[in-house]
Scaffold this motif. Structure first.
Motif, short mmCIF file in Angstrom:
data_model
loop_
_atom_site.label_atom_id
_atom_site.label_comp_id
_atom_site.label_asym_id
_atom_site.label_seq_id
_atom_site.Cartn_x
_atom_site.Cartn_y
_atom_site.Cartn_z
N UNK A 1 2.30 -9.07 4.51
CA UNK A 1 3.03 -8.23 5.46
C UNK A 1 4.46 -7.94 5.02
N UNK A 2 4.89 -8.48 3.90
CA UNK A 2 6.31 -8.33 3.58
C UNK A 2 6.71 -6.88 3.31
N UNK A 3 5.73 -6.03 2.89
CA UNK A 3 6.05 -4.63 2.62
C UNK A 3 6.48 -3.88 3.88
N UNK B 1 0.82 -1.22 0.00
CA UNK B 1 0.00 0.00 0.00
C UNK B 1 0.85 1.27 0.00
N UNK B 2 2.17 1.13 -0.02
CA UNK B 2 3.06 2.28 0.09
C UNK B 2 3.31 2.90 -1.28
N UNK B 3 3.57 4.20 -1.32
CA UNK B 3 3.86 4.86 -2.61
C UNK B 3 5.33 4.75 -3.02
N UNK B 4 6.06 3.87 -2.40
CA UNK B 4 7.47 3.69 -2.73
C UNK B 4 7.82 2.22 -2.52
N UNK B 5 8.95 1.81 -3.07
CA UNK B 5 9.39 0.43 -2.98
C UNK B 5 10.50 0.29 -1.94
N UNK B 6 10.78 -0.93 -1.46
CA UNK B 6 11.89 -1.12 -0.51
C UNK B 6 13.22 -0.65 -1.07
N UNK B 7 13.40 -0.76 -2.42
CA UNK B 7 14.65 -0.30 -3.01
C UNK B 7 14.82 1.22 -2.85
N UNK B 8 13.69 1.96 -2.84
CA UNK B 8 13.78 3.40 -2.63
C UNK B 8 14.28 3.72 -1.22
N UNK B 9 13.79 2.96 -0.24
CA UNK B 9 14.25 3.17 1.14
C UNK B 9 15.74 2.86 1.25
#
Length: 650
Positions: free
Chosen positions: A232-234, A48-56
């Protein structure tokens, strides 16, 4: 790897910091562009996030890596964080641009962009998942034997790019088996890279162990939601910054404590949530089946059962977590049980050594020791105590015994707040053992003094009898013989000699009385204990007697008389007292002697003299006690309690 280190060493600190800032700025800029591109694409179903884990990762790793480069520009770890975060941001940006170009039908070479995205992803894996574990925390490999693993990882990633992006083109055949094999080999390389951390941890000292544990805990916060998968992985997007934060924090602040407490509390908390939740659900389910009409009672029963299980399960989980981190040597319950067994099979003098050895093994320190109050007995140690890291006061039933000395942690041991539990559990045992050593030492010294005093007294009696009384009696015998010979010839001379003999007999009688008084005051036999003390005390001392004093053992009478005599002498000579009160009380099993004066009391800086020590020793010889105190109202009080039921074998 050697080339990268050489390149970093040649870069000046100023240029290195500038390069780190440029890498971070480029990475953050790409993340901002990527967030804009993500907003133009349909929302994916997996997050549901507007960004990906790679962005973080593309934001957190370069920023914290740059901070590490600013502080330690020669350390390769900061550069790995910066480059890994840069390629992570570039990977996410190229993938989203490829998707956006396909959705908007832009005239872009999608195959080239996807190839670039795959290359960036593999470089991210190389820097953050392979090289970082291998080189953390000091920037060097655990040993040269790990160098082939780096070349193998580079070769596998290059081969993966070749197979995935070039051989998978239409008409090139099915490459799935080969790609699957490459993925398995890559995963094996990653596992080996993290295995190097385990080997490094096993050989590391205390500081390096702390540095390794912090990132491992942070990585666990990413792995758990990743393993759980959808939905829940996000959540791993929020825990990714913990990894570079833990790495930077542990490298810059390497003297860290409390990581083991964080791990144990996390394990215990997670275990409690799982077990108590399971118990609650199980009891609630059972109650819904059998108590369907009274659902409130079922919920109450479930809550009570879960609460009843809480404390014992917490103890079990705590011991399990302690054993996982420290082994059986770090468990306070196990250590206490082991110390109890060792104390049962050792004498009182050896109990302190056993307690110190168990404490040293439990804390895994270089050595432990006890420094007794007053400097006696000698300091007891276990191990090597060249440096004292902790100094703890030992108290036995309110009485200071000495100081517990704990050395620094030994090799390959994590100093921990967990050690406080070990110290709290074992310190009372050490205090008891130290007190026992003092008692044994005091008893030994008392026996030595008794033997020495007895032999000195025998020597004095022998000398007095031989040189004094014996010579006097021999002289008197010679005088008697001379008087007999002079009696007929010169009666006047015989009378003079007999007169001198009479004076000599008075001197002999005085000597005999002096010898007898040294053994036992004659007034005890003539007047009894109460009368003898009243006569010795004189008119200025109030004497009170409670109970019947007849039938006391001779040793008790002599000890009571000598203690009271010494106390009265101190009151007259040193206290400057106006009034002195002497009281005797006969109990069922003891005789109490109390001497109180209103004098100046005992100065705090004054050391105990021979008289005070002799009073304590006389009481201790019979198994009694003697205390010299200064009450709040002033003056000095001497209280002795002596046993009246003695079993003495002559």
């Amino acid at each position: 790897m050697r080339g990268l280190n050489l390149l970093i060493q040649r870069v000046t600190p100023v240029r290195g910091r500038v390069a780190a800032v440029l890498i971070t700025s480029a990475s953050v800029a790409m993340v901002c562009v990527n967030v804009w591109a993500t907003a133009l694409l349909p929302q994916p179903s997996y997050t549901p996030l507007p960004f990906a884990p790679e962005d973080v990762a593309g934001t957190a790793f370069p920023i914290l890596g740059a901070l590490l480069v600013f502080q330690r520009p020669r350390l390769v770890i900061g550069w790995l964080l910066c480059l890994g975060g840069l390629f992570s941001a570039l990977n996410s940006l190229t993938m989203n641009l490829a998707l956006l170009g396909a959705a908007r039908e832009w005239a872009v070479p999608s195959e080239a962009i996807w190839t670039l995205a795959g290359l960036n992803w593999r470089l991210t894996i190389l820097f953050l998942v392979v090289l970082l574990p291998l080189l953390y925390p000091d920037g060097r490999l655990p040993s040269p034997r790990w160098r082939p693993l780096i070349w193998a990882s580079v070769a596998l990633l290059a081969l993966d790019v070749l197979v995935t992006d070039f051989m998978s083109l239409p008409g090139r055949g099915d490459t799935y088996p080969l790609r699957f094999s490459l993925d398995m080999l890559t995963n094996a390389v990653i596992l080996l890279a993290f295995a190097s951390l385990a080997m490094r941890f096993r050989r590391a000292d205390a500081e390096e162990r702390r540095q390794i544990l912090w990132p491992l805990v942070a990585i666990a916060t990413i792995v758990v939601p990743w393993v759980l998968g959808n939905p829940v992985w996000w959540l791993a997007s929020f825990t990714i910054p913990l990894v570079p934060l833990a790495i930077t924090f542990s490298v810059l602040r390497y003297r860290l404590y409390g990581i083991d407490t964080l791990i144990t509390r996390t394990l215990v908390g997670a275990g409690l949530v799982g077990v108590i939740g399971g118990v609650y659900v199980a009891v609630g389910t059972a109650s819904s089946l059998f108590l369907s009409d009274v659902d409130r009672i079922g919920g109450l029963v479930a809550a009570l059962c879960a609460g009843a299980f809480f404390h014992p399960i917490r103890q079990v989980l705590q011991r399990g977590a302690d054993r996982l981190l420290y082994g059986s040597k770090g468990d306070p319950v196990t250590l206490a049980a082991e110390l109890g067994r060792r104390l049962q099979h050792t004498d009182p003098a050896g109990g302190l050594t056993a307690a110190l050895e168990v404490l040293r093994d439990g804390l895994a320190v270089t050595g432990t020791g006890v420094r007794f109050s007053g400097g006696w007995p000698e300091e007891a140690t276990a191990g090597t105590l060249e440096e004292v890291a902790r100094d703890i006061r030992l108290v036995w039933h309110g009485e200071p015994v000495g100081r517990l000395l704990i050395g620094p942690p030994g090799a390959r041991r994590l100093p921990a707040t967990h050690n406080e539990r070990v110290i709290a559990v074992l310190t009372p045992y050490v205090a008891d053992a130290a007190h026992a050593v003092r008692l044994v030492g005091a008893l030994r010294r008392s026996r030595e003094r008794i033997v020495t005093t007895r032999e000195e007294e025998r020597r004095r009696l022998r000398r007095d009898l031989h040189d004094g009384l014996g010579q006097s009696l021999s002289g008197m015998a010679m005088s008697i013989n001379a008087a007999r010979h002079s009696l007929r010839v010169s009666p006047e001379t015989a009378e003079r000699m007999l007169s001198e003999l009479r004076s000599g007999m008075d001197s002999v009688t005085s000597d005999i009385r002096h010898l007898v008084y040294g053994l036992r005051p004659p007034t005890l036999d003539e007047l009894g204990l109460a009368g003898a003390l009243a006569e010795m005390a004189g008119p200025g001392v109030t004497v009170e007697v409670r109970g019947e004093l007849s039938g006391l053992p001779a040793a008790t009478e002599v000890a009571a008389y000598r203690i009271a005599q010494e106390a009265l002498t101190n009151a007259r000579k040193h206290a400057g007292a106006a009034t002195v009160r002497l009281s005797l009380e006969r109990g069922e099993d003891s005789l109490s002697i109390r001497v109180h004066d209103d004098g100046i009391g005992i100065p705090a800086e004054r050391r105990a003299g021979i008289g005070l020590a002799s009073m304590r020793e006389r009481a201790a010889e019979l198994g009694g006690t003697c205390m010299i105190t200064a009450p709040p109202e002033g003056g000095t009080t001497v209280e002795a309690v002596l046993p009246v039921n003695l079993n003495v074998e002559m």
